[in-house]
Design a protein around this motif. Structure first.
Motif, PDB file in Angstrom:
ATOM      1  N   VAL A   1      -1.644   8.837 -16.363  1.00 25.65           N
ATOM      2  CA  VAL A   1      -1.353   7.399 -16.307  1.00 25.65           C
ATOM      3  C   VAL A   1      -2.608   6.529 -16.224  1.00 25.65           C
ATOM      4  O   VAL A   1      -2.495   5.306 -16.167  1.00 25.65           O
TER       5      VAL A   1
ATOM      6  N   GLU B   1       9.221   1.030 -22.801  1.00 27.33           N
ATOM      7  CA  GLU B   1       9.724   1.393 -21.463  1.00 27.33           C
ATOM      8  C   GLU B   1       8.715   0.965 -20.411  1.00 27.33           C
ATOM      9  O   GLU B   1       7.547   1.359 -20.488  1.00 27.33           O
TER      10      GLU B   1
ATOM     11  N   THR C   1      -1.031   6.998 -20.658  1.00 29.46           N
ATOM     12  CA  THR C   1      -1.288   5.558 -20.677  1.00 29.46           C
ATOM     13  C   THR C   1      -2.753   5.348 -20.324  1.00 29.46           C
ATOM     14  O   THR C   1      -3.192   5.699 -19.231  1.00 29.46           O
TER      15      THR C   1
ATOM     16  N   LEU D   1       6.851   1.532 -17.033  1.00 28.92           N
ATOM     17  CA  LEU D   1       6.596   2.590 -16.038  1.00 28.92           C
ATOM     18  C   LEU D   1       6.014   1.842 -14.851  1.00 28.92           C
ATOM     19  O   LEU D   1       4.949   1.221 -14.967  1.00 28.92           O
TER      20      LEU D   1
ATOM     21  N   VAL E   1       5.449   2.914 -23.933  1.00 30.87           N
ATOM     22  CA  VAL E   1       5.533   2.702 -22.492  1.00 30.87           C
ATOM     23  C   VAL E   1       4.417   1.749 -22.071  1.00 30.87           C
ATOM     24  O   VAL E   1       3.348   1.720 -22.688  1.00 30.87           O
TER      25      VAL E   1
ATOM     26  N   ARG F   1       2.639   0.810 -18.443  1.00 27.86           N
ATOM     27  CA  ARG F   1       2.562   1.019 -16.994  1.00 27.86           C
ATOM     28  C   ARG F   1       2.019  -0.244 -16.333  1.00 27.86           C
ATOM     29  O   ARG F   1       0.940  -0.723 -16.703  1.00 27.86           O
TER      30      ARG F   1
ATOM     31  N   SER G   1       1.941  12.401 -11.749  1.00 29.28           N
ATOM     32  CA  SER G   1       1.073  11.550 -12.564  1.00 29.28           C
ATOM     33  C   SER G   1      -0.294  11.473 -11.912  1.00 29.28           C
ATOM     34  O   SER G   1      -0.445  11.714 -10.710  1.00 29.28           O
TER      35      SER G   1
ATOM     36  N   HIS H   1      11.216   5.002 -14.904  1.00 34.00           N
ATOM     37  CA  HIS H   1      10.067   5.764 -14.400  1.00 34.00           C
ATOM     38  C   HIS H   1       9.331   4.967 -13.330  1.00 34.00           C
ATOM     39  O   HIS H   1       8.895   3.847 -13.581  1.00 34.00           O
ATOM     40  N   TRP H   2       9.194   5.584 -12.178  1.00 32.02           N
ATOM     41  CA  TRP H   2       8.571   4.920 -11.025  1.00 32.02           C
ATOM     42  C   TRP H   2       7.469   5.786 -10.433  1.00 32.02           C
ATOM     43  O   TRP H   2       7.602   7.015 -10.375  1.00 32.02           O
TER      44      TRP H   2
END
Ligand code: P53
Length: 476
Positions: A371, A126, A418, A128, A86, A88, A307, A173-174
């Motif tokens: 995150v 992915e 992350t 984020l 992922v 972010r 998060s 993912h938001w």
């Protein structure tokens, strides 16, 4: 129970701290662009000093940052080499709506993120996405007073409508607002709010908060309508407050300090203004203007996951003699005599991460996602340009151990991790490049000199091994 098999390992950045290209691709000016490095930064961030454009004799680090706008392919390739699942990142609002109140978006900005997300997917990463990480188009700041105005909710809704539709299938993912609770401490940086003489700051901050909370609920609603695969999270600047002593007054003060942040999570996750906030607002004469539908909106559109960022725990004391403070995350905290601190005075407390995770999980009973976490430090490249950042590895390893304990020993459900600033970027707090968090070194200094060349630090190979072993091997 070990970490989930599909645990989302990766790193985090924010548009304003890495992209640069502030005037490229039709992008409009944003609050984050006009915050300079140096002695006035703090008063500008807090909305006490007005800065609405570029002035002489200031250096604005976000204008070029690390120019990820043009380097993103190279950077994502490096993330992939570390094994990221992922990445972010945040969308710069003024790339999509340069002024903020247009009806039609800027195609060039939309295309930029589409390319970026596709680049991530090329490597099975992915994205984020933080919808707003501190940024707000400057036009909205000047014309509407930013989030103090109810109209912001509609502008944010437009943004969400556009991006959820355009990026359907590319992003699942938001996060609605980065560190939403920081609005109370850094109102210009966080929400484009500055204050004029005679303004009732608390009133304005809580009103703006209400607008953001409603906007967050609307975003959640649209995200779910557009794609049932979408998952939306709130994002809190976390780190539990410890009472300095077992004196009941200290314990109560710590509880109150925690509630200042929980308030946001409570509304976003439980869907209601908690009683303690309603009482506090009434006591302090703060009146929030609400529209009729707001309470139902909040109630019906709560987030799917929680998060948060965690850098440090905090300490509260009611004893005026105990007043030695530390420069912790903008909100000064009383110094914890049991902890060591980073070069920037942020106290290092891995167990505090486990404690914070337990507090959040007990309270919300929803999956958590770390995150942001990491160590801001000065790096000294050796003669070959290599950075041996054992101090950073030690920080991260200790925090990952505590994170695993929370999952394996306490049963917290955790979606992913992350680390902050996986590639060196501009510090939000100080505007420095020198305060580095990355696995990837970027050749740029506080004054903007340097080639912007990227190179791997020692922590790069360490993190790669951590990810490959799904967190089993933290050794170095
Ligand atoms: P820097 C306040 C409180 C906690 C975290 O910070 C904060 C802030 C704002 O400075 O920032 C978050 O760069 C934020 C990131 C930021 C990171 O923590 O000051 O979400 O944008 O870079 C680290 O060292």
């Amino acid at each position: 129970m070990a970490l989930r098999k599909d645990f989302l390992w990766g790193g985090a950045t924010a548009a304003n701290q890495c992209e640069g290209g502030y005037n490229k691709g039709g992008r409009g000016l944003a609050n984050v662009d006009v915050i300079p490095i140096g002695k006035d930064r703090f008063s500008i961030i807090t909305g006490k000093q007005k800065m609405v454009g570029f002035e002489d004799n200031y250096f604005y680090p976000a204008k070029e940052a690390i120019n990820m706008y043009e380097h993103y392919k190279e950077d994502i390739a490096l993330f992939s080499e570390m094994g990221f699942k992922v990445y972010r990142l945040s969308i710069a609002w003024s790339r999509i709506f340069p002024l903020g109140d247009e009806t039609e978006p800027n195609e060039e900005g939309l295309q930029f993120y589409e390319n970026l997300f596709k680049e991530c997917h090329k490597y099975g990463i992915e994205p984020l996405v933080t919808i707003t990480h501190f940024d707000c188009p400057m036009y909205l700041v000047e014309k509407y007073g930013a989030w103090r105005s109810r109209e912001m909710v509609g502008f944010y809704e437009n943004l969400c409508n556009v991006i959820f539709r355009r990026y359907k299938g590319l992003v699942k993912h938001w996060l609605t607002f980065n560190e939403i609770n920081v609005i109370l401490h850094a109102p210009f940086l966080k929400a484009g709010l500055y204050f004029e003489k005679g303004d009732n700051e608390e009133q304005i901050k809580y009103q703006a908060t209400h607008h953001e909370l409603v906007a967050s609920a609307i975003a959640t609603r649209i995200a779910h309508e557009v794609d049932s695969e979408n998952q939306v999270g709130c994002m809190l600047a976390a780190g539990d407050h410890y009472p300095y002593s077992c004196k009941p007054e200290d314990v109560f003060a710590a509880q109150e300090a925690d509630r200042e942040s929980y308030f946001f999570g409570d509304v976003q996750s439980r869907g209601e203004y908690p009683a303690y906030v309603l009482k506090k607002l009434a006591r302090e004469g703060i009146k929030i203007q609400m529209e009729e539908e707001d309470l139902a909106l909040l109630k019906e559109n709560t987030v799917d996951f929680i998060s948060f960022s965690y850098y440090s725990s905090r300490v509260v004391s009611t004893d005026p003699e105990i007043n030695e403070t530390t420069e912790g995350n903008r909100v000064t905290s009383v110094k914890n005599p049991y902890l060591k601190a980073s070069e920037w005075g942020w106290q290092i407390d891995p167990l505090g991460l486990r404690i914070t995770m337990n507090s959040l999980y007990d309270r919300y009973q929803k999956p958590l996602f770390i995150v942001e976490n990491g160590l801001g430090a000065t790096d000294e490249p050796d003669e070959n340009g290599y950075v041996i950042d054992d101090y950073r590895i030690a920080y991260l390893a200790a925090h990952l151990k505590a994170m695993k304990d929370a999952v394996e020993l306490d049963g917290v459900d955790l979606m992913g991790y992350t680390s902050w600033g996986c590639i060196d970027l501009v510090s939000a707090g100080t505007g420095e490049m020198k305060k580095r968090y990355g696995y990837i070194y970027v050749d740029r200094d506080n004054e903007g000199n340097g080639t912007l060349a990227r190179s791997k630090k020692k922590s790069f190979d360490w993190y790669k091994k951590v990810i490959a072993s799904n967190g089993e091997d933290l050794s170095f």
